[in-house]
Every structure is written in structure tokens, then in C-alpha cells.
Design a protein around this motif. Structure first.
Motif: not given
Length: 571
Positions: A340-349
Motif C-alpha cells: 500500500r505504501v512502498i512498492v508502487p514508488l519502488l517499482r516506478a524508481t
């Protein structure tokens, strides 16, 4: 610190702490469980070894009866001895089978010494029993009995290691196992007490002073073992007390009274009134309660061991299930936070990093999301598509450049190196030969009467001849040997690490190969092709490729003048 690294470090620290605690708990439970499992195996093997020792002791009774028998031998006594030996062999076979199949055994046991000693003792018994009773001297009888005595300690050696392993696994049954060992020793010394009378009963002679002393020592050891068995234990059962009482009544009263009767008769100079077989028939059954005592002690030890084993198994299951439950709860919590918090941002990075590094193998996922991260991922997907197109154009450009380079180095007709490529490769090899102080050879050859082929059959036939000759020579050469079209119908070969004599042999082999391969033209005409060879070699720092080619060319002209289809070498 990057967010991804911070998350990874915090998750790793938490996981290490939890896993370390759970691993320690589970490991202790597993070690305890394995320890008890090994102890059960050792306890079972202990019982097998004790039974084998008892069967060896029991065999002495029928053996003593046979040693004191008359001739011809009593068939009944022989049958009893065979049955006793069969029981011993069965017990030893069962023990050996357990030792071979039970991989949890604490120490390997070598049964070979016991088998050798048993075979030797039985042979001695057979030889002595076959002799006339008068020839069975006390010395021979005593020696044979001693051989039988030596068997039991060999079997009891197998008991010691397993008993210790069981005691380490189950400290609460150590006293019971020790008493079981005392019971085995009690049965052995009771048997020795009876066997001590074998010589006197077999020879109908009084006991010697040494035999009287031996009887006293054996009685003392029996009394000592009895006191050790009567020592207070940990929760001794009523069944055990009853077995001990029966042992006192049957063996220590009736059994030892029988020995005392023989001893008193010897001191009084009276006839014993029985031989070795009759004595064994009366004495051996009195030792049965000792075996019952051993079995009862082993039964109590087995029951306690199973109870401890089941307790260790339950502890292992509880520890494993608790660890799994804690790990599942921790994993679920971390998954919720990451998703819910970290994975979406990590994937984009990571998608940006991959595209920046030129990795276009994966399309960024999540572009269907209706939020800002979805907009960024859709833009990244478009960037990836454009980058792939540029990459494909670059690969196509490199392929074309490589194809042009290969065409520049390859003869368009024969597919072998052209003159320019040969000059480059030959100079490189020449420099290597200079560095290693090696000689280098060149084979220059051209096709005989090639112009007449073109004139008589056309240039297409001439092209077929060139292609066939190039293919034949290429098949004859090894890896690392250079073949090139030097111009027109002229070819050049540069072998590796080759002296002039070896080069001449190679040229002769190539000449024969060309001459033995006739060419069938399209019109069915069979054309036989030959070639003339010139060979030159050089070594040292002054050697040059042009000089080698010039010398080979001169040798080639000599081959032409000498009638063609031959090999000439430079002087």
C-alpha cells in the motif's frame, strides 16, 4: 539513505531478530527430538546386544553337557546344543541386521572378532567332544570353557556404546539401564559359576584348590551384583520388585544350593551323582528369573524413553507451529505496508533505473492506475517503446557494418579469405613466430591449365573449379591453418608451427587431395583438376611475409616448369 535501502535494512533487522529467536527455539527442540530418537535406536540396539550376550551364555550349558558326555554321544544332548547354537546365531544375526540398517547408531561395531572367536570356540568343543572321555584332560576342558567365556565380553562391548548413548539421551533412565547391564552381568557370572564345575563333573575328579577359589570369587561377584540391583531406584515398580523376589528365591536359593551340593560332595570325596548334562539341566533353568529381571528393567527404560521422546516431539511441534504463526503474522504485516505504501514508488524508481541503464526487457507495470504514479508509468512505457526502436535501428546498423567487414575480408566466390585479409592475418602470425622464435611456412599453389578450362568450358566451369578446390583444401586443413585466395586461380596456405619439411608433406597431401577429386560439370563432362605447389619457410626477426611469398612464388614456377602437379620448395 534511499527509501528502498531503509526499508530493506529495517525489514532485514526485524526478520533477523525474529528468525534468530525462532531458530534458536526450534533448533533446541529439534536437537532434543533427534537426541531422543537416537537414544531410542541405541536402546533398541542395547536390548539386541544384551539378548545376544545372554544367548552366548546360555549356549555354555548344552556345551558343558556335551563335553561331559560319553561315547557314543547322547543324541538328545547334541540336539540341545544345536538348538542353543541356532538361538545364538539368530540373536547375532538380528543384532548385526540392526547395526547395518540403523543409521542412528552412535558408534559402528565390528562383529568380525566375535564371529571368529565363536567359530574357534565351537571348533574346539567339537574336536574335544569327539575324543574319548579319557582324553579330555582337565587342561583341555578348562581351555575350551575359557574360550566360551571369552565370547560374552565381546558381545557386551557392543552394549556399552549404545547404553551410554541412551543414558545421554534419557538421563532419567540411566539408573535403570545400568541395572539392566548389571542383570546381564549377573546372568553371565551365574553361568560362569556353573561352568566352573564342568571340568570336575566331566572328569569325575574333586575340585582343585584353584577351582574352590574361583567359586568363591564368582559368588562374591554375584553377591555384589545382587546388591547393586537391590539399590533404591527412581520409582521402582511393583512388577520389578516381584521379579527380584523371584530371582532371589529361584536362583540365589535353589540355584546356588545346587552348586554348594557339588562343592560339598567334592570336599567329602563323594560321587557327584550327576554329569555335566544333568547338572546343566537342573542349574540353567534357575537363571531364567535373571533374564526376566533384565527384560523388566529394559521394559521400564523403554516406556520412560518413549514418554520422553513423545514429550520432545510435542515440544518440537509446538515450537515449529509457533514459529510459523509468528512468521506468517510478520510477513502479512510487512506485505500490507509494502503493497500500500512502498512498492508502487519502488517499482516506478526501478523502472526509471532500468530504462536509464538500457534495459528494455520489461514494460513498467501499473500503468492502468488512474493516479499520478499511473501517469508516470505510462510515460515510462512510451519511453521504453521509443528506446527499443532506437536500439533495433542501432543493432541493424552494427549488423550491416559487420557484414560489410566480412565481405571486405572474404573472397566473394570461394568464401575463404581474400588477399588483403591474408596479408593482415599472415603478418600477425609472423610476429607471433618471431616472439616465440619459431619457423613459419607458406604454401602457394595455383590450378594447372586453368585458362584452358575457362576457354574450353566457360567461366562458369572455371568458377566451379575454384569453389571445389577451395572446399577440398579447407577440409584437409586443421583449425588455425590459414587458407586464402591470393588472386585468380592462385591460393595460399599458412600452417601453424610448421617446419619446411612438414610444410612440404602438407603440400603433397593437398596436391593428392585435389587430384583425387574430379569435378562433374553441369553438362556431365568430368574434369580432372591438378595443382602445382611452391613451399617456402623462414625464421628469425628478419623474416618478412613478402619475402616468404616471393620465395614460394619462385618455387611454384619451378613446379610449373617441371611438369606441373608437383611440389617444389625454396632452397
Amino acid at each position: 539513505m534511499k527509501l528502498s535501502r531503509l526499508l530493506t535494512l529495517s525489514t532485514a533487522m526485524l526478520a533477523v531478530l525474529v528468525l534468530g529467536m525462532l531458530g534458536h527455539i526450534t533448533r533446541d527442540a529439534w536437537i532434543r527430538y533427534e537426541h531422543t530418537n537416537t537414544g531410542l535406536q541405541a536402546l533398541r540396539l542395547t536390548q539386541r546386544a544384551m539378548v545376544a550376550a545372554e544367548k552366548l551364555s546360555f549356549e555354555r550349558g548344552p556345551t558343558n553337557a556335551v563335553l561331559g558326555d560319553r561315547l557314543p554321544a547322547d543324541p538328545q544332548r547334541q540336539l540341545l546344543l544345536q538348538q542353543a547354537r541356532a538361538a545364538t546365531d539368530l540373536a547375532l544375526m538380528q543384532l548385526e541386521r540392526e547395526l547395518q540398517t540403523d543409521f542412528g547408531a552412535p558408534h559402528p561395531v565390528d562383529m568380525a572378532p566375535l564371529y571368529r572367536a565363536l567359530s574357534a570356540a565351537r571348533n574346539s568343543v567339537g574336536q574335544l567332544a569327539a575324543q574319548n572321555p579319557a582324553a579330555r584332560t582337565p587342561a583341555l576342558l578348562g581351555q575350551t570353557v575359557d574360550q566360551m567365556f571369552a565370547l560374552v565380553p565381546l558381545a557386551l562391548n557392543a552394549v556399552t556404546g549404545y547404553t551410554l548413548a541412551s543414558e545421554r539421551a534419557y538421563p532419567r533412565i540411566s539408573r535403570t539401564l545400568i541395572k539392566a547391564r548389571y542383570a546381564v552381568e549377573l546372568r553371565e557370572y551365574a553361568g560362569r559359576l556353573g561352568s566352573a564345575l564342568t571340568v570336575a563333573l566331566a572328569t569325575h575328579q574333586p575340585l582343585t584348590e584353584a577351582q574352590y577359589q574361583q567359586l568363591q570369587l564368582l559368588r562374591g561377584r554375584l553377591a555384589q551384583l545382587r546388591q547393586l540391583l537391590l539399590a533404591p531406584g527412581d520409582g521402582s515398580s511393583d512388577a520389578l520388585a516381584a521379579v527380584i523376589a523371584r530371582m532371589d528365591d529361584v536362583y540365589f536359593n535353589r540355584g546356588q544350593q545346587l552348586v554348594e551340593q557339588i562343592e560339598q560332595a567334592s570336599r567329602a570325596g563323594r560321587d557327584y551323582g550327576m554329569d555335566t548334562g544333568q547338572f546343566a539341566q537342573r542349574y540353567v533353568p534357575t537363571m531364567t528369573p535373571i533374564l526376566a529381571l533384565r527384560d523388566e528393567l529394559l521394559r521400564e527404560a523403554q516406556a520412560q524413553a518413549w514418554s520422553d521422546h513423545e514429550h520432545a516431539r510435542r515440544e518440537l511441534i509446538i515450537a515449529s507451529m509457533s514459529g510459523v504463526a509468528i512468521l506468517l503474522a510478520l510477513t502479512l504485516l510487512l506485505l500490507i505496508v509494502r503493497r500500500r505504501v512502498i512498492v508502487p514508488l519502488l517499482r516506478a524508481t526501478r523502472a526509471v533505473i532500468r530504462l536509464g541503464a538500457g534495459d528494455y526487457s520489461r514494460d513498467p507495470t501499473g500503468s492502468e492506475r488512474p493516479d499520478e504514479i499511473g501517469d508516470m508509468l505510462r510515460a515510462l512505457s512510451t519511453l521504453r517503446t521509443n528506446s527499443i526502436e532506437r536500439q533495433q535501428l542501432e543493432l541493424e546498423r552494427k549488423r550491416l557494418i559487420e557484414e560489410l567487414r566480412q565481405r571486405a575480408d572474404t573472397d566473394y566466390l570461394t568464401g575463404i579469405l581474400n588477399r588483403r585479409a591474408f596479408t593482415k592475418a599472415g603478418n600477425q602470425r609472423l610476429r607471433g613466430a618471431h616472439d616465440r622464435n619459431e619457423s613459419l611456412s607458406v604454401l602457394l599453389f595455383d590450378i594447372d591449365h586453368f585458362k584452358s578450362v575457362n576457354d574450353s568450358h566457360g567461366h562458369e566451369a572455371g568458377d566451379q573449379v575454384l569453389i571445389r578446390v577451395a572446399a577440398v583444401v579447407r577440409d584437409q586443413l586443421r583449425d588455425g591453418e590459414i587458407l586464402a585466395r591470393h588472386g585468380g586461380e592462385e591460393f595460399v596456405v599458412m600452417p601453424s608451427h610448421c617446419t619446411q619439411e612438414q610444410a612440404c608433406l602438407l603440400a603433397e597431401r593437398l596436391r593428392k587431395a585435389i587430384a583425387s577429386e574430379p569435378l562433374t560439370l553441369a553438362d556431365g563432362h568430368i574434369l580432372r583438376v591438378t595443382a602445382s605447389f611452391g613451399v617456402a619457410s623462414a625464421s628469425g626477426p628478419q623474416a618478412a611475409l613478402d619475402d616468404l611469398l616471393h620465395a614460394a612464388d619462385l618455387a611454384l614456377y619451378r613446379a610449373k616448369r617441371h611438369g606441373r602437379n608437383c611440389v617444389e620448395s625454396a632452397g
